[in-house]
Design a protein around this motif. Structure first.
Motif, PDB file in Angstrom:
ATOM      1  N   ASN A 111       0.846  -1.191   0.000  1.00  0.00           N
ATOM      2  CA  ASN A 111       0.000   0.000   0.000  1.00  0.00           C
ATOM      3  C   ASN A 111       0.884   1.244   0.000  1.00  0.00           C
ATOM      4  OD1 ASN A 111       0.867   0.397   2.748  1.00  0.00           O
ATOM      5  ND2 ASN A 111      -0.728  -1.047   3.405  1.00  0.00           N
ATOM      6  N   GLY A 112       0.279   2.375   0.260  1.00  0.00           N
ATOM      7  CA  GLY A 112       1.043   3.618   0.235  1.00  0.00           C
ATOM      8  C   GLY A 112       2.061   3.736   1.351  1.00  0.00           C
ATOM      9  N   PHE A 113       1.895   2.909   2.395  1.00  0.00           N
ATOM     10  CA  PHE A 113       2.797   2.984   3.547  1.00  0.00           C
ATOM     11  C   PHE A 113       3.809   1.835   3.559  1.00  0.00           C
ATOM     12  CE2 PHE A 113      -1.301   4.849   4.673  1.00  0.00           C
ATOM     13  CZ  PHE A 113      -0.905   6.134   5.036  1.00  0.00           C
ATOM     14  N   TRP A 114       3.439   0.725   2.925  1.00  0.00           N
ATOM     15  CA  TRP A 114       4.339  -0.433   2.841  1.00  0.00           C
ATOM     16  C   TRP A 114       4.468  -0.795   1.364  1.00  0.00           C
ATOM     17  CZ3 TRP A 114       7.620  -2.468   6.183  1.00  0.00           C
ATOM     18  CH2 TRP A 114       8.211  -3.693   5.870  1.00  0.00           C
ATOM     19  N   THR A 115       5.605  -0.501   0.776  1.00  0.00           N
ATOM     20  CA  THR A 115       5.767  -0.611  -0.672  1.00  0.00           C
ATOM     21  C   THR A 115       6.272  -1.987  -1.091  1.00  0.00           C
ATOM     22  OG1 THR A 115       8.067   0.138  -0.675  1.00  0.00           O
ATOM     23  CG2 THR A 115       6.347   1.838  -0.730  1.00  0.00           C
ATOM     24  N   GLU A 116       6.208  -2.218  -2.395  1.00  0.00           N
ATOM     25  CA  GLU A 116       6.750  -3.452  -2.947  1.00  0.00           C
ATOM     26  C   GLU A 116       8.240  -3.579  -2.633  1.00  0.00           C
ATOM     27  OE1 GLU A 116       7.973  -4.486  -7.349  1.00  0.00           O
ATOM     28  OE2 GLU A 116       5.811  -4.786  -7.156  1.00  0.00           O
ATOM     29  N   ASN A 117       8.938  -2.465  -2.668  1.00  0.00           N
ATOM     30  CA  ASN A 117      10.373  -2.493  -2.376  1.00  0.00           C
ATOM     31  C   ASN A 117      10.641  -2.845  -0.910  1.00  0.00           C
ATOM     32  OD1 ASN A 117      13.075  -2.106  -3.425  1.00  0.00           O
ATOM     33  ND2 ASN A 117      13.202  -0.309  -2.086  1.00  0.00           N
ATOM     34  N   ASP A 118       9.763  -2.372   0.005  1.00  0.00           N
ATOM     35  CA  ASP A 118       9.890  -2.739   1.419  1.00  0.00           C
ATOM     36  C   ASP A 118       9.750  -4.250   1.585  1.00  0.00           C
ATOM     37  OD1 ASP A 118      10.199  -0.118   2.426  1.00  0.00           O
ATOM     38  OD2 ASP A 118       8.036   0.197   2.394  1.00  0.00           O
ATOM     39  N   GLU A 119       8.777  -4.821   0.902  1.00  0.00           N
ATOM     40  CA  GLU A 119       8.532  -6.264   1.002  1.00  0.00           C
ATOM     41  C   GLU A 119       9.678  -7.045   0.356  1.00  0.00           C
ATOM     42  OE1 GLU A 119       5.477  -9.296   2.145  1.00  0.00           O
ATOM     43  OE2 GLU A 119       6.147  -7.315   2.803  1.00  0.00           O
ATOM     44  N   TYR A 120      10.161  -6.548  -0.775  1.00  0.00           N
ATOM     45  CA  TYR A 120      11.259  -7.221  -1.480  1.00  0.00           C
ATOM     46  C   TYR A 120      12.519  -7.289  -0.610  1.00  0.00           C
ATOM     47  CZ  TYR A 120      14.951  -8.013  -4.926  1.00  0.00           C
ATOM     48  OH  TYR A 120      16.038  -8.509  -5.607  1.00  0.00           O
ATOM     49  N   LYS A 121      12.768  -6.231   0.155  1.00  0.00           N
ATOM     50  CA  LYS A 121      13.953  -6.210   1.019  1.00  0.00           C
ATOM     51  C   LYS A 121      13.889  -7.301   2.084  1.00  0.00           C
ATOM     52  CE  LYS A 121      15.050  -1.286   0.493  1.00  0.00           C
ATOM     53  NZ  LYS A 121      15.059   0.034   1.173  1.00  0.00           N
ATOM     54  N   LEU A 122      12.668  -7.686   2.481  1.00  0.00           N
ATOM     55  CA  LEU A 122      12.509  -8.738   3.488  1.00  0.00           C
ATOM     56  C   LEU A 122      12.705 -10.139   2.897  1.00  0.00           C
ATOM     57  CD1 LEU A 122       9.360  -7.613   5.530  1.00  0.00           C
ATOM     58  CD2 LEU A 122      11.772  -7.335   6.147  1.00  0.00           C
ATOM     59  N   ALA A 123      12.538 -10.253   1.582  1.00  0.00           N
ATOM     60  CA  ALA A 123      12.621 -11.557   0.927  1.00  0.00           C
ATOM     61  C   ALA A 123      14.036 -12.113   0.994  1.00  0.00           C
ATOM     62  CB  ALA A 123      12.165 -11.448  -0.525  1.00  0.00           C
ATOM     63  N   LYS A 124      14.123 -13.428   1.182  1.00  0.00           N
ATOM     64  CA  LYS A 124      15.421 -14.101   1.212  1.00  0.00           C
ATOM     65  C   LYS A 124      15.542 -15.022   0.002  1.00  0.00           C
ATOM     66  CE  LYS A 124      15.732 -13.977   6.249  1.00  0.00           C
ATOM     67  NZ  LYS A 124      15.832 -14.774   7.505  1.00  0.00           N
ATOM     68  N   PRO A 125      16.708 -15.063  -0.631  1.00  0.00           N
ATOM     69  CA  PRO A 125      16.883 -15.948  -1.788  1.00  0.00           C
ATOM     70  C   PRO A 125      16.679 -17.414  -1.395  1.00  0.00           C
ATOM     71  CG  PRO A 125      18.687 -14.369  -1.623  1.00  0.00           C
ATOM     72  CD  PRO A 125      17.921 -14.283  -0.339  1.00  0.00           C
ATOM     73  N   ILE A 126      16.074 -18.171  -2.308  1.00  0.00           N
ATOM     74  CA  ILE A 126      15.882 -19.606  -2.119  1.00  0.00           C
ATOM     75  C   ILE A 126      16.636 -20.323  -3.237  1.00  0.00           C
ATOM     76  CG2 ILE A 126      14.198 -21.490  -2.019  1.00  0.00           C
ATOM     77  CD1 ILE A 126      12.129 -19.441  -1.097  1.00  0.00           C
ATOM     78  N   SER A 127      17.355 -21.350  -2.888  1.00  0.00           N
ATOM     79  CA  SER A 127      18.126 -22.101  -3.881  1.00  0.00           C
ATOM     80  C   SER A 127      17.286 -23.254  -4.436  1.00  0.00           C
ATOM     81  CB  SER A 127      19.413 -22.647  -3.257  1.00  0.00           C
ATOM     82  OG  SER A 127      20.256 -21.585  -2.874  1.00  0.00           O
ATOM     83  N   PHE A 128      17.384 -23.457  -5.751  1.00  0.00           N
ATOM     84  CA  PHE A 128      16.662 -24.527  -6.431  1.00  0.00           C
ATOM     85  C   PHE A 128      17.638 -25.331  -7.282  1.00  0.00           C
ATOM     86  CE2 PHE A 128      13.601 -21.208  -5.593  1.00  0.00           C
ATOM     87  CZ  PHE A 128      12.476 -21.898  -5.166  1.00  0.00           C
ATOM     88  N   ASP A 129      17.432 -26.624  -7.314  1.00  0.00           N
ATOM     89  CA  ASP A 129      18.213 -27.518  -8.165  1.00  0.00           C
ATOM     90  C   ASP A 129      17.215 -28.349  -8.955  1.00  0.00           C
ATOM     91  OD1 ASP A 129      20.134 -29.026  -9.370  1.00  0.00           O
ATOM     92  OD2 ASP A 129      20.690 -30.178  -7.597  1.00  0.00           O
ATOM     93  N   LEU A 130      16.955 -27.923 -10.194  1.00  0.00           N
ATOM     94  CA  LEU A 130      15.875 -28.489 -11.006  1.00  0.00           C
ATOM     95  C   LEU A 130      16.418 -29.031 -12.321  1.00  0.00           C
ATOM     96  CD1 LEU A 130      13.430 -25.471 -10.545  1.00  0.00           C
ATOM     97  CD2 LEU A 130      13.334 -27.640  -9.310  1.00  0.00           C
ATOM     98  N   PRO A 131      15.634 -29.862 -13.025  1.00  0.00           N
ATOM     99  CA  PRO A 131      16.070 -30.342 -14.342  1.00  0.00           C
ATOM    100  C   PRO A 131      16.366 -29.205 -15.324  1.00  0.00           C
ATOM    101  CG  PRO A 131      14.232 -31.661 -13.549  1.00  0.00           C
ATOM    102  CD  PRO A 131      14.382 -30.525 -12.586  1.00  0.00           C
ATOM    103  N   VAL A 132      15.694 -28.034 -15.145  1.00  0.00           N
ATOM    104  CA  VAL A 132      15.920 -26.906 -16.062  1.00  0.00           C
ATOM    105  C   VAL A 132      17.091 -26.033 -15.628  1.00  0.00           C
ATOM    106  CG1 VAL A 132      13.527 -26.825 -16.856  1.00  0.00           C
ATOM    107  CG2 VAL A 132      14.213 -25.477 -14.847  1.00  0.00           C
ATOM    108  N   GLY A 133      17.648 -26.297 -14.437  1.00  0.00           N
ATOM    109  CA  GLY A 133      18.804 -25.524 -14.004  1.00  0.00           C
ATOM    110  C   GLY A 133      18.863 -25.342 -12.501  1.00  0.00           C
TER     111      GLY A 133
END
Length: 316
Positions: A111-133
């Protein structure tokens, strides 16, 4: 504040809002106090109490008409076991058999007080090992088949990864989907991507892609790796039949950012064994047994169609 006794999950306490189906069975509810829900993937606690800057308002627990849990917004990030390892979730939706359908590592309200960028900063990378890469990325949601295998991955718009498709390595934005056996079903090109098609090389790119979820994307394949469809803003098609020639290309329409600037609107090309469909305002059906089709570049992806490149994705 009230209580409700469910057949499968016992008594729910501290309900502040209750929604029901036409037969009065529970459809969803919000809570003022904690409830521990015993689910097939463990004990989960739906969010409760007053909303804060980031927390979503509304139903924190939803049910199928059968009484099985449909979705839950969690009070705290909770680790659950999946085919991709132990993953932290703030929201989970389920199949009616109790298995995970979609998992959201974060579930903040934008929303106007909690932005997409605020939420993105909280996100942590997840590692994947899949047939496509193999790769690591910050993801918005992870979707599973009922069998538990990965169905699709939706990434934050800021993320770009590289995976292997039938045409080789491709750069992907937003995400991709897989068949149950792990082969690539669809992906969203991060850049205008040359794709080998039955009518020649076509540049695939959808400037209007949104990435809400990546169950379906602008380049799709059969389970055997055969191209089924793509979206292009860059190529036109010269169709030659016994009755003559027809040239179909992306329509030029006013841009979203500046209506005075005309930009090519992406068109969809769908391939099947004997025909091709070109979908824009109208649908052109081509019999590939009687027609010859040649792909022609009409908008060079290396040239920008407008001057405001920093805020425009029309060209890739």
């Amino acid at each position: 504040m009230t209580t409700y006794k469910t057949e499968k999950y016992g008594t729910l306490n501290g309900i502040t809002f209750l929604e029901t189906y036409a037969d009065s069975s529970i459809k969803g509810c919000a809570f003022e106090e904690p409830n521990n829900i015993n689910t097939p993937i463990g004990i989960l606690t739906p969010s409760h109490g007053a909303a804060n800057l980031r927390n979503r308002q509304g139903l924190s627990l939803e049910f199928f008409k059968s009484g099985q849990i449909k979705s839950i917004d969690l009070e705290n990030a909770t680790e659950v076991i999946t085919s991709q390892g132990n993953l932290s979730a703030e929201r989970i939706s389920f199949y009616e058999n109790g298995r995970i359908q979609r998992l959201f590592p974060l579930n903040g309200r934008i929303n106007g007080f909690w932005t997409e960028n605020d939420e993105y900063k909280l996100a942590k990378p997840i590692s994947f090992d899949l047939p496509v890469g193999s790769f690591s990325a910050k993801v918005i949601s992870i979707c599973f088949y009922e069998s538990g295998t990965l169905k699709s991955l939706t990434m934050w718009p800021q993320e770009t990864i590289e995976i292997t498709g039938p045409d080789g390595l491709v750069k992907v934005r937003y995400g991709f989907s897989l068949y149950e056996n792990g082969t690539l079903k669809s992906f969203e090109p991060a850049l205008p991507e040359p794709i080998v098609t039955p009518v020649g090389i076509v540049i695939a790119y959808d400037s209007t892609a949104h990435g809400i979820n990546c169950d379906q994307n602008s380049v799709t394949y059969s389970s055997g790796g055969i191209l089924r469809s793509l979206i292009t803003s860059n190529n036109g098609l010269m169709i030659t039949t016994p009755d003559g020639k027809q040239f179909v290309q992306p329509l030029m329409k006013p841009g979203t950012l500046d209506p005075d600037v005309m930009v090519p609107e992406p068109m969809t090309i769908v391939f099947s064994t004997d025909k091709m469909e070109i979908i824009q305002d109208d649908i052109v059906v081509v019999d590939l047994n009687t027609a010859t089709v040649r792909a022609i570049l009409v908008h060079d992806p290396m040239k920008k169609s407008c001057g405001d490149c920093a805020s425009c994705s029309s060209c890739g």
